[in-house]
Design a protein around this motif. Structure first.
Motif, PDB file in Angstrom:
ATOM      1  N   ASP A  90      64.814  31.592  27.373  1.00 54.80           N
ATOM      2  CA  ASP A  90      66.072  31.162  26.748  1.00 54.80           C
ATOM      3  C   ASP A  90      67.255  31.924  27.338  1.00 54.80           C
ATOM      4  N   GLU A  91      67.058  33.219  27.628  1.00 52.64           N
ATOM      5  CA  GLU A  91      68.142  34.024  28.188  1.00 52.64           C
ATOM      6  C   GLU A  91      68.501  33.545  29.588  1.00 52.64           C
ATOM      7  N   VAL A  92      67.484  33.241  30.405  1.00 53.46           N
ATOM      8  CA  VAL A  92      67.742  32.737  31.755  1.00 53.46           C
ATOM      9  C   VAL A  92      68.452  31.393  31.693  1.00 53.46           C
ATOM     10  N   GLN A  93      67.991  30.512  30.770  1.00 49.12           N
ATOM     11  CA  GLN A  93      68.624  29.200  30.644  1.00 49.12           C
ATOM     12  C   GLN A  93      70.080  29.339  30.234  1.00 49.12           C
ATOM     13  N   ARG A  94      70.339  30.283  29.339  1.00 46.85           N
ATOM     14  CA  ARG A  94      71.726  30.478  28.899  1.00 46.85           C
ATOM     15  C   ARG A  94      72.604  30.928  30.053  1.00 46.85           C
ATOM     16  N   LYS A  95      72.102  31.838  30.898  1.00 45.64           N
ATOM     17  CA  LYS A  95      72.877  32.327  32.037  1.00 45.64           C
ATOM     18  C   LYS A  95      73.131  31.226  33.050  1.00 45.64           C
ATOM     19  N   VAL A  96      72.103  30.410  33.294  1.00 40.72           N
ATOM     20  CA  VAL A  96      72.262  29.310  34.255  1.00 40.72           C
ATOM     21  C   VAL A  96      73.314  28.324  33.762  1.00 40.72           C
ATOM     22  N   GLU A  97      73.230  27.953  32.486  1.00 39.31           N
ATOM     23  CA  GLU A  97      74.204  27.024  31.933  1.00 39.31           C
ATOM     24  C   GLU A  97      75.607  27.615  31.986  1.00 39.31           C
ATOM     25  N   SER A  98      75.714  28.912  31.739  1.00 37.57           N
ATOM     26  CA  SER A  98      77.027  29.565  31.804  1.00 37.57           C
ATOM     27  C   SER A  98      77.575  29.547  33.218  1.00 37.57           C
ATOM     28  N   TRP A  99      76.696  29.777  34.204  1.00 34.64           N
ATOM     29  CA  TRP A  99      77.139  29.778  35.598  1.00 34.64           C
ATOM     30  C   TRP A  99      77.555  28.384  36.058  1.00 34.64           C
ATOM     31  N   VAL A 100      76.801  27.331  35.594  1.00 37.61           N
ATOM     32  CA  VAL A 100      77.135  25.963  36.004  1.00 37.61           C
ATOM     33  C   VAL A 100      78.466  25.547  35.411  1.00 37.61           C
ATOM     34  N   LYS A 101      78.746  25.950  34.199  1.00 37.36           N
ATOM     35  CA  LYS A 101      79.996  25.539  33.527  1.00 37.36           C
ATOM     36  C   LYS A 101      81.190  26.382  33.985  1.00 37.36           C
ATOM     37  N   TRP A 102      80.944  27.488  34.675  1.00 36.98           N
ATOM     38  CA  TRP A 102      82.055  28.367  35.053  1.00 36.98           C
ATOM     39  C   TRP A 102      82.944  27.667  36.080  1.00 36.98           C
TER      40      TRP A 102
END
Length: 507
Positions: free
Chosen positions: A492-504
């Motif tokens: 879940d933590e990795v998924q959250r970081k990936v989603e944050s990076w894609v939306k940045w």
């Protein structure tokens, strides 16, 4: 009619035609043989059909044939006279239940044990049956551990919370010495049920080893505990027997001596020992069909038919108690067990326990309806003898005298609700198979007791090992669940970081 297949009409001595009786308020339409062709009792018994006529399962069918035949053959006469007496008699015969006891072995002489099929009608009648047929027990001269009352044991015990496995240890003392009784056990049971304790159980334990001897100085004043059950056929629901468990409670179970003389430390020793003997009677309690002598969690027990039950001069059944282990046997001597290494020794030369009281145990003590259990059969041959009764028309013992008989009464037994251990290995009585069900149906032969002791037998020896395995498996499951939880958390933590990076926003 399936029972009649394979038998020719000539063998039955009947005609070919079938009729249907008119429907009535009492009977549904049923295809039956013509009344003129129905065989009489005498013809049935003289024909080859006799082998089925004597089988209990066929009797209701034959009885209905004969009864309806009587009804039809008398119809013309009844129409002329206007009388209904014979019809009423026949209908009354049909309504009467078939109450002949059914025994497991083929060829049993069931006719010797015919009963009215009714249960004892009053609490007093049941108490008299239980009291007058209470066994007399012989101890071995070397016995050191004797019966005691449950209350006497509780007053000298403490209730502990124990961790399972080889490394059993006391987690906490739930009730101290001097505080235990039926009420405190009930409270402890509720407390234990409200807390999800893992890999632990409650256990009653004598604190002072000096109390292990029980109450030898008041032996006859120690009561036997009785538990009565109504036994019914699992298919028809018909009553087949009245069973009474006579439970003896001893403060301590002694250790074994291998081959009769080699000390084995504490092997087999434990606080508290529940043992029992079961009387099997006809439903009305008027005849004794046999006795089950239980030994070692009842698995090594044996049935004795009525004709083979040893009895006192007053007619009550006798039981011999094995030294230290306290199993019950019909005879005195050596009983081979466990590769001849742990034989039981019984004798009729030691102390005699002739209880003055029978305590009939229920959860409320009001003597309500008997618990109903399904019949599992029995190793009995169908013989019976007249049960002792304390009323005016009771049968006397074989020597012509009744002798002293105990008093019996229902008493509250709140300790029955306790589901923990009595000592290190003994399950609570109400949780044991023989208490909740009809008695064990078969006897273990001496060969089985010697050569196949673990099928079943000495569970107490390997029980801690099984608890250790269960504990290891439980720990493994907990570790696996923890690892899965950690993996999900990291994912879940990795998924959250990936989603944050894609939306940045990209520059």
């Amino acid at each position: 009619m399936k029972l009649l297949r394979g038998i020719s009409r000539a063998e039955l001595g009947v005609g070919r035609k079938l009729i249907k009786l008119p429907s009535s308020s009492h009977h549904a339409q049923t295809p039956l043989l013509r009344s003129q062709s129905l065989p009489s009792n005498g013809l049935l018994k003289r024909s080859r059909f006799a082998r089925l006529y004597d089988v209990p399962a066929t009797r209701p069918v034959v009885r209905q044939f004969q009864a309806f035949a009587r009804l039809r053959s008398s119809a013309a006469e009844q129409q002329q006279s206007g009388g209904r007496t014979q019809e009423a008699e026949v209908l009354r015969d049909l309504k009467a239940p078939d109450t002949t006891p059914d025994f497991r072995r083929a060829g049993s002489n069931n006719g010797q044990a015919s009963t009215s099929g009714r249960l004892p009608q009053t609490v007093q009648e049941l108490q008299d049956i239980i009291a007058s047929n209470c066994p007399v027990f012989y101890f071995h001269p070397e016995e050191r551990y004797f019966p005691c009352t449950v209350q006497w044991f509780l007053e000298r015990s403490e209730l502990q919370l124990i961790r399972k496995g080889w490394r059993r240890r006391v987690l906490r003392v739930i009730e101290q010495v001097g505080t235990l009784n039926g009420e405190s056990l009930t409270r402890a049971e509720a407390w234990f049920g409200a807390h999800p304790f893992k890999r632990s159980f409650m256990m009653l334990r004598l604190v002072d080893p000096r109390h292990r001897s029980g109450q030898p100085d008041q032996l006859n004043q120690v009561p036997i505990y009785a538990h009565a059950k109504e036994v019914v056929d699992p298919h028809s629901g018909r009553r087949t027997a009245l069973e009474v468990n006579y439970m003896k409670f001893l403060a301590y179970n002694g250790s074994y001596k291998l081959f009769g003389w080699i000390p084995a430390g504490d092997l087999g020793a434990h606080d508290a020992d529940w043992e029992h003997v079961t009387m099997r009677l006809t439903p009305d309690g008027r005849r004794v069909l046999g006795v089950y002598y239980s030994a070692h969690r009842h698995q090594d027990g044996v049935w004795r038919s009525a004709k083979d039950v040893p009895r006192s001069e007053g007619g009550r059944p006798l039981a011999h108690i094995a030294v230290n282990g306290h199993g019950s046997y019909p005879t005195a001597g050596t009983i081979p067990r466990i590769f001849f290494a742990a034989n039981d020794q019984t004798s009729n030369q030691g102390a005699v326990w002739d209880p003055e009281h029978c305590v009939i145990v229920t959860n409320n003590g009001d003597g309500g309806a008997l618990p109903k259990v399904e019949d599992r059969g029995s190793d009995l041959d169908g013989s019976s003898y007249v049960a002792l009764r304390r009323d005016a028309d009771s049968a006397l013992g074989p020597q012509g005298t009744e002798g002293r008989q105990p008093a019996a009464a229902f008493e509250p037994a709140k300790w029955l609700n306790y589901s923990g251990r009595w000592g290190t290995t003994v399950e609570a009585p109400a949780r044991q198979d023989w208490f909740a069900r009809a008695e064990n149906p078969v006897s273990r032969t001496w060969l089985q007791q010697v050569l196949f002791p673990l099928a079943p037998g000495i569970e107490s020896i390997y029980e801690p090992a099984m608890e250790e395995v269960e504990e290891a498996l439980e720990r493994g499951r907990e570790n696996m669940e923890h690892m899965q939880s950690e993996v999900r958390r990291e994912a879940d933590e990795v998924q959250r970081k990936v989603e944050s990076w894609v939306k940045w926003p990209k520059k």
